[in-house]
Enzyme design. Structure first.
Site, PDB file in Angstrom:
ATOM      1  N   HIS A 137      -1.814   4.306   6.847  1.00  0.00           N
ATOM      2  CA  HIS A 137      -2.801   3.402   7.441  1.00  0.00           C
ATOM      3  C   HIS A 137      -4.175   4.050   7.406  1.00  0.00           C
ATOM      4  O   HIS A 137      -5.158   3.451   6.979  1.00  0.00           O
ATOM      5  CB  HIS A 137      -2.391   3.068   8.878  1.00  0.00           C
ATOM      6  N   ARG A 153       0.858  -1.181   0.000  1.00  0.00           N
ATOM      7  CA  ARG A 153       0.000   0.000   0.000  1.00  0.00           C
ATOM      8  C   ARG A 153       0.893   1.230   0.000  1.00  0.00           C
ATOM      9  O   ARG A 153       1.831   1.318   0.789  1.00  0.00           O
ATOM     10  CB  ARG A 153      -0.921  -0.008   1.234  1.00  0.00           C
ATOM     11  N   TYR A 183       7.622   6.073   9.918  1.00  0.00           N
ATOM     12  CA  TYR A 183       8.111   4.701  10.068  1.00  0.00           C
ATOM     13  C   TYR A 183       8.486   4.024   8.747  1.00  0.00           C
ATOM     14  O   TYR A 183       8.945   2.901   8.743  1.00  0.00           O
ATOM     15  CB  TYR A 183       7.066   3.843  10.806  1.00  0.00           C
TER      16      TYR A 183
END
Lengths: 331, 354
Positions: free
Chosen positions: B256, B252, B265
């Site tokens: 999120h 993806r 991250y």
């Protein structure tokens, strides 16, 4: 004209079995599932004989997994079945809490009624049978505080069967709590066929004008003993078996305290956040001006239920209930 | 163990054949249908992110990059089957029957967004992690008990495999031979936690071994691999041959959720660079060009018509009549118990409505 009804003397656990049997005979979509419910008949024998009568597709021994039992029951319930899921003890329900809280109790609301999960979760609960630790937890308030769940507790064999029939017929999830202390403590005439004891309705076990005692489940035996002692001291108690903890029987609670003006609430669950606080609030809403004394509560402590060497200290006793009755009448 | 679960692929990153088993079935019609559905979902997804940035919907959960996994698998399901999505699987649910308006309404905070069209068995998105695997198993088990040949498919991410309900779902499905397809989209991250910190096993598919069920690992960015291998799993389920665990390895590009910052991250530049190898739409476009199925005008017309469809859905969502506050009260139980009824009355009174 009256019609004779065949009855049998049954214990509460036998009445629970009979309730499931009657409903399984009547409805093919009623199934029972849980750990040991098949050949073993459940740890308390509540499902004894059902697998022989209805087969392994309707009385299903599942893997040992509480979340699995409840989670799959949700799938079964919303796809045409009426699962009766057995938890071996209420104290073992915690792994399934997520399934009950985030799915079973709110699917109807989330989908504006498009999906529903008409299921019954049966769970023995409460202390006083010298069970190992965790087995005796009385955490009904976790579920009365859960939007979308009905919570019921019978205290005798007749109510157990009639309320279980009503729970199975209910279109919403019902947590059906079975007080272990009552399972085999008494026998009672129980009608053979199907009958309903409605959910949401309390029962008046004894008439009195001086003080109302509210209790449910295994505490009924304790408060009846206390009421007898109180009567010997000249205090007449109205004793109400709440039977359904959500929703409470508002009318009977209000009617009784408006008559007596005094109340004692007894439950073995911890006091803080317990049902007693909800009942006090309800009395405040409906009957504040009728009250002649502050309401007393006799409850379990805000502690884990201790191992059984100490459980008699934890459990409300008839003596503590009598002291509370005297306190509210002497106020 | 990784060798036992090779990543199945039908067309590679350049849109070239890697496995010609299904060549006869990969028609221009099927290819264009898959391309259309993927482009439709991508434009929807980008619109969703934009609408959130403009404050026109709430937090949105994007899926760009995962179109092949969701659409290929959803295309393998049939009429009357069951679908159990997470909050990220809009491409799957729109393929299986949800309208775009319904999906936008969900992110507008409307309960109506949880309701499938009549006759479509799409469960509301599961918000907790992995709990829906058990619902899919229960629904599939119910179909088996009823004697139908209907199946369930359930979606979940790589993080979900660490949850107890993942294992309970697989175990129950295995023990009761339930006709369910467990469809994992492994995109390498559970929010910020990379898969290396999520599990020591090298694949998710291998977890099937413990449950004596079929485990399949496939290239989740190859829509043909996803479609045909999921179809096989569904056929197996219908025939009473039990559940399958599918691991679709995908990627993806975005966050999120729109409330999350992936740059904290993950190297986003590297992620964007991966488009050359992982973008499922780019890959299918290359395949269509290689196979002489591509037509620039067709592509441009499609883009335009899908954009218009999405804009129309946004308009429908924004023009939808506001919900009545009684919806808060009226669907918790079949019949309102008195506490809810009295709260409903008190609220109406506080508003001067009665």
């Amino acid at each position: 004209m009256t019609t004779a009804v065949d009855t049998k003397k049954l214990t509460m656990v036998q009445a629970v079995t009979d309730g499931m049997r009657v409903m399984m005979k009547e409805h093919e979509n009623v199934i029972v599932l849980g750990e040991d419910v098949g050949q073993n008949g459940g740890v308390f024998r509540a499902t004894d004989g059902l697998v022989a009568e209805f087969g392994e597709n309707r009385v299903i021994d599942t893997p040992l997994a509480e979340s699995g039992i409840i989670g799959t029951s949700i799938g079964l319930a919303m796809n045409g079945f009426k699962p009766i899921a057995e938890m071996q003890f209420l104290g073992f329900i915690y792994p399934a809490f997520n399934q009950i809280m985030t799915h079973a109790s709110r699917i109807r609301a989330r989908t504006l009624g498009h999906f529903t999960v008409p299921m019954v979760i049966r769970a023995p609960f409460g202390a006083g049978v010298r069970a190992p630790e965790i087995h005796s937890d009385s955490v009904e308030a976790l579920f009365t505080g859960m939007p979308g769940m009905k919570v019921v507790v019978p205290s005798n064999p007749y109510d157990a069967k009639g309320m279980l029939v009503s729970a199975i017929e209910d279109p919403d999830p019902v947590l059906f709590l079975e007080p272990m202390r009552c399972y085999r403590s008494t026998k009672m005439d129980v009608p053979d066929g199907k009958y309903n004891v409605p959910l949401g309705k309390a029962a008046r076990l004894q008439e009195g004008d001086d003080v109302t005692i509210f209790a449910y489940g295994a505490m009924i035996e304790v408060v009846m003993k206390a009421a007898k002692t109180a009567e010997e001291k000249g205090i007449k108690c109205d004793v109400i078996d709440l039977r359904t903890l959500y929703p409470l029987d508002k009318e009977m609670i209000a009617e009784s305290v408006q008559k007596t003006g005094r109340a004692v609430i007894v439950h073995e669950a911890p006091g803080t956040g317990g049902l007693g606080e909800t009942i006090i609030s309800l009395i405040n809403d409906t009957s504040f001006l009728y009250m002649k004394a502050p309401i007393e509560r006799v409850t379990g402590f805000d502690t884990p239920v201790p191992m059984f060497a100490l459980e008699d200290h934890y459990l409300p006793s008839a003596d503590r209930v009598v002291q509370a009755i005297e306190k509210v009448t002497q106020f | 163990m990784e060798k036992l679960f090779p990543k199945m692929q039908i067309i590679n990153e350049n849109g070239e054949w890697n496995d010609e088993t299904y060549r006869g079935e990969i028609t221009e019609e099927l290819t264009k249908e898959l391309y259309t559905k993927m482009l439709r979902s991508r434009l929807f997804d980008r619109k969703g992110v934009n609408l959130q940035r403009q404050g026109r919907i709430g937090t949105y959960v994007p899926f760009e990059g995962q179109e092949a996994s969701q659409i290929g698998s959803a295309m393998a399901m049939g009429e009357g089957d069951w679908m159990f999505p997470t909050y990220r699987d809009h491409a799957a649910t729109m393929t299986f029957g949800h309208s775009l308006k319904t999906l936008f309404l969900y992110w507008k905070g409307r309960q109506e967004g949880c309701i499938p069209p009549e006759g479509k068995n799409i469960f509301p998105p599961a918000v907790p992690i992995a709990s829906q695997l058990l619902h899919a198993t229960g629904a599939a088990w119910a179909e088996k008990l009823k004697g139908t040949d209907r199946a369930s498919i359930v979606y979940f991410g790589d993080g979900a495999t660490s949850e107890g309900d993942f294992h309970e779902g697989l175990n129950f499905a295995s023990v009761f031979n339930a006709p369910v397809v467990f469809f994992n989209q492994n995109n390498g991250f559970a929010i910020s936690v990379p898969i290396e910190k999520q599990m020591k096993s090298k694949t998710i598919a291998q977890k099937a071994v413990a449950y004596e069920m079929e485990g399949v690992r496939l290239d989740g960015n190859d829509v043909f691999a996803v479609y045909f291998h999921t179809r096989t799993a569904v056929e197996r389920a219908r025939k009473g041959e039990g559940p399958t665990l599918i691991e679709a390895v995908t990627w993806r590009y975005g966050a999120h959720t729109t409330a999350d910052d992936p740059t904290k991250y993950r190297n986003q530049e590297e992620s964007v660079n991966r488009r050359e190898t992982t973008d499922p739409i780019l890959r299918l476009e290359r395949f269509m060009k290689n196979e002489n199925m591509w037509d620039e005008k067709w592509g441009a017309d499609l883009q335009e018509s899908l954009t218009l469809e999405i804009e129309a859905a946004v308009k429908e969502m924004e023009e939808a009549q506001a919900p009545h506050y009684n919806d808060v009260f009226d669907h918790v139980f079949a019949e309102n118990p008195w506490p809810i009824e009295s709260q409903k009355e008190a609220y109406a009174h506080s508003r001067g409505d009665r």
